[in-house]
Design a protein around this motif. Structure first.
Motif, PDB file in Angstrom:
ATOM      1  N   UNK A   1       0.834  -1.203   0.000  1.00  0.00           N
ATOM      2  CA  UNK A   1       0.000   0.000   0.000  1.00  0.00           C
ATOM      3  C   UNK A   1       0.870   1.255   0.000  1.00  0.00           C
ATOM      4  N   UNK A   2       1.946   1.227   0.772  1.00  0.00           N
ATOM      5  CA  UNK A   2       2.869   2.361   0.820  1.00  0.00           C
ATOM      6  C   UNK A   2       3.458   2.612  -0.568  1.00  0.00           C
ATOM      7  N   UNK A   3       3.941   1.561  -1.195  1.00  0.00           N
ATOM      8  CA  UNK A   3       4.539   1.695  -2.529  1.00  0.00           C
ATOM      9  C   UNK A   3       3.518   2.173  -3.557  1.00  0.00           C
ATOM     10  N   UNK A   4       2.303   1.681  -3.445  1.00  0.00           N
ATOM     11  CA  UNK A   4       1.247   2.105  -4.371  1.00  0.00           C
ATOM     12  C   UNK A   4       0.945   3.596  -4.177  1.00  0.00           C
ATOM     13  N   UNK A   5       0.910   4.053  -2.935  1.00  0.00           N
ATOM     14  CA  UNK A   5       0.675   5.473  -2.657  1.00  0.00           C
ATOM     15  C   UNK A   5       1.815   6.320  -3.232  1.00  0.00           C
ATOM     16  N   UNK A   6       3.049   5.854  -3.101  1.00  0.00           N
ATOM     17  CA  UNK A   6       4.183   6.568  -3.696  1.00  0.00           C
ATOM     18  C   UNK A   6       4.030   6.668  -5.214  1.00  0.00           C
ATOM     19  N   UNK A   7       3.638   5.566  -5.812  1.00  0.00           N
ATOM     20  CA  UNK A   7       3.436   5.521  -7.264  1.00  0.00           C
ATOM     21  C   UNK A   7       2.355   6.511  -7.691  1.00  0.00           C
TER      22      UNK A   7
ATOM     23  N   UNK B   1       2.514   9.911 -10.129  1.00  0.00           N
ATOM     24  CA  UNK B   1       1.582  10.150 -11.229  1.00  0.00           C
ATOM     25  C   UNK B   1       0.715  11.389 -11.003  1.00  0.00           C
ATOM     26  N   UNK B   2       1.007  12.127  -9.919  1.00  0.00           N
ATOM     27  CA  UNK B   2       0.254  13.341  -9.554  1.00  0.00           C
ATOM     28  C   UNK B   2      -1.219  13.037  -9.287  1.00  0.00           C
ATOM     29  N   UNK B   3      -1.442  11.974  -8.540  1.00  0.00           N
ATOM     30  CA  UNK B   3      -2.800  11.586  -8.147  1.00  0.00           C
ATOM     31  C   UNK B   3      -2.866  11.538  -6.612  1.00  0.00           C
ATOM     32  N   UNK B   4      -2.735  12.710  -5.955  1.00  0.00           N
ATOM     33  CA  UNK B   4      -2.616  12.737  -4.503  1.00  0.00           C
ATOM     34  C   UNK B   4      -3.858  12.283  -3.744  1.00  0.00           C
ATOM     35  N   UNK B   5      -5.036  12.554  -4.263  1.00  0.00           N
ATOM     36  CA  UNK B   5      -6.242  12.140  -3.540  1.00  0.00           C
ATOM     37  C   UNK B   5      -6.352  10.617  -3.507  1.00  0.00           C
ATOM     38  N   UNK B   6      -5.997   9.977  -4.600  1.00  0.00           N
ATOM     39  CA  UNK B   6      -5.989   8.513  -4.612  1.00  0.00           C
ATOM     40  C   UNK B   6      -4.906   7.987  -3.676  1.00  0.00           C
ATOM     41  N   UNK B   7      -3.757   8.654  -3.661  1.00  0.00           N
ATOM     42  CA  UNK B   7      -2.679   8.250  -2.753  1.00  0.00           C
ATOM     43  C   UNK B   7      -3.129   8.323  -1.299  1.00  0.00           C
TER      44      UNK B   7
ATOM     45  N   UNK C   1      -6.139   7.915  -0.179  1.00  0.00           N
ATOM     46  CA  UNK C   1      -7.029   6.772   0.098  1.00  0.00           C
ATOM     47  C   UNK C   1      -6.222   5.492   0.296  1.00  0.00           C
ATOM     48  N   UNK C   2      -5.211   5.302  -0.529  1.00  0.00           N
ATOM     49  CA  UNK C   2      -4.406   4.078  -0.465  1.00  0.00           C
ATOM     50  C   UNK C   2      -3.575   4.018   0.809  1.00  0.00           C
ATOM     51  N   UNK C   3      -3.090   5.165   1.273  1.00  0.00           N
ATOM     52  CA  UNK C   3      -2.210   5.180   2.441  1.00  0.00           C
ATOM     53  C   UNK C   3      -2.978   5.058   3.764  1.00  0.00           C
ATOM     54  N   UNK C   4      -4.278   5.245   3.730  1.00  0.00           N
ATOM     55  CA  UNK C   4      -5.073   5.217   4.965  1.00  0.00           C
ATOM     56  C   UNK C   4      -4.841   3.953   5.806  1.00  0.00           C
ATOM     57  N   UNK C   5      -4.897   2.743   5.229  1.00  0.00           N
ATOM     58  CA  UNK C   5      -4.653   1.557   6.060  1.00  0.00           C
ATOM     59  C   UNK C   5      -3.230   1.501   6.621  1.00  0.00           C
ATOM     60  N   UNK C   6      -2.288   2.099   5.912  1.00  0.00           N
ATOM     61  CA  UNK C   6      -0.903   2.151   6.401  1.00  0.00           C
ATOM     62  C   UNK C   6      -0.842   3.008   7.657  1.00  0.00           C
TER      63      UNK C   6
ATOM     64  N   UNK D   1       5.314  10.779   3.352  1.00  0.00           N
ATOM     65  CA  UNK D   1       4.474  10.480   2.201  1.00  0.00           C
ATOM     66  C   UNK D   1       3.089  11.116   2.354  1.00  0.00           C
ATOM     67  N   UNK D   2       2.555  11.035   3.546  1.00  0.00           N
ATOM     68  CA  UNK D   2       1.260  11.654   3.835  1.00  0.00           C
ATOM     69  C   UNK D   2       1.330  13.166   3.608  1.00  0.00           C
ATOM     70  N   UNK D   3       2.388  13.789   4.116  1.00  0.00           N
ATOM     71  CA  UNK D   3       2.561  15.230   3.936  1.00  0.00           C
ATOM     72  C   UNK D   3       2.657  15.624   2.474  1.00  0.00           C
TER      73      UNK D   3
END
Length: 125
Positions: A9-15, A19-25, A27-32, A45-47
């Motif tokens: 999930x962390x790596x996906x949020x970084x990805x 890709x300049x998709x911070x809102x999706x990031x 959502x993905x980082x929330x469980x982390x 990463x959150x910041x």
């Protein structure tokens, strides 16, 4: 969430941020965050996700949290400075960027410091 799932999930949020998709990031980082909120890398990463989605107060809090863990993190100081700059808090921004540039005298940091100094100089005219 398993450790493997957290890392994925962390790596996906970084990805997504790349890709300049911070809102999706976000959502993905929330469980982390549920598992590893006290890790500086997670807060950084959150910041960044908050910064790129223009949630500047949240970004500021995340970067300050990173600096609580490691006051010598020059990148966290740089992005905190950029966050403060976007909020119009130029003197505070300059202090953070100046510290970052002293810790890591890279051309990019020096350029950021020059930029903020120019903004302050034009504002004070």
């Amino acid at each position: 969430m398993t450790t493997e799932g957290t890392v994925e999930a962390f790596r996906r949020a970084e990805e997504l941020l790349t890709q300049r998709r911070p809102l999706e990031a976000l959502r993905v980082i929330q469980p982390v965050l549920d598992v590893d909120a006290d890790k500086p890398s997670v807060q950084l990463l959150l910041g960044r996700a908050y910064f790129f989605s223009a949630q500047l107060l949240r970004a500021e809090r995340a970067f300050l949290r990173v600096l609580e863990f490691d006051p010598s993190d020059h990148y966290a100081r740089l992005v905190l400075g950029r966050t403060l700059q976007r909020q119009g808090r130029l003197n505070e921004a300059r202090a953070q960027i100046r510290l970052a540039a002293m810790m890591c005298p890279s051309p990019a940091y020096q350029e950021a410091l020059g930029e903020i100094n120019a903004h302050i100089a034009t504002r004070d005219m």
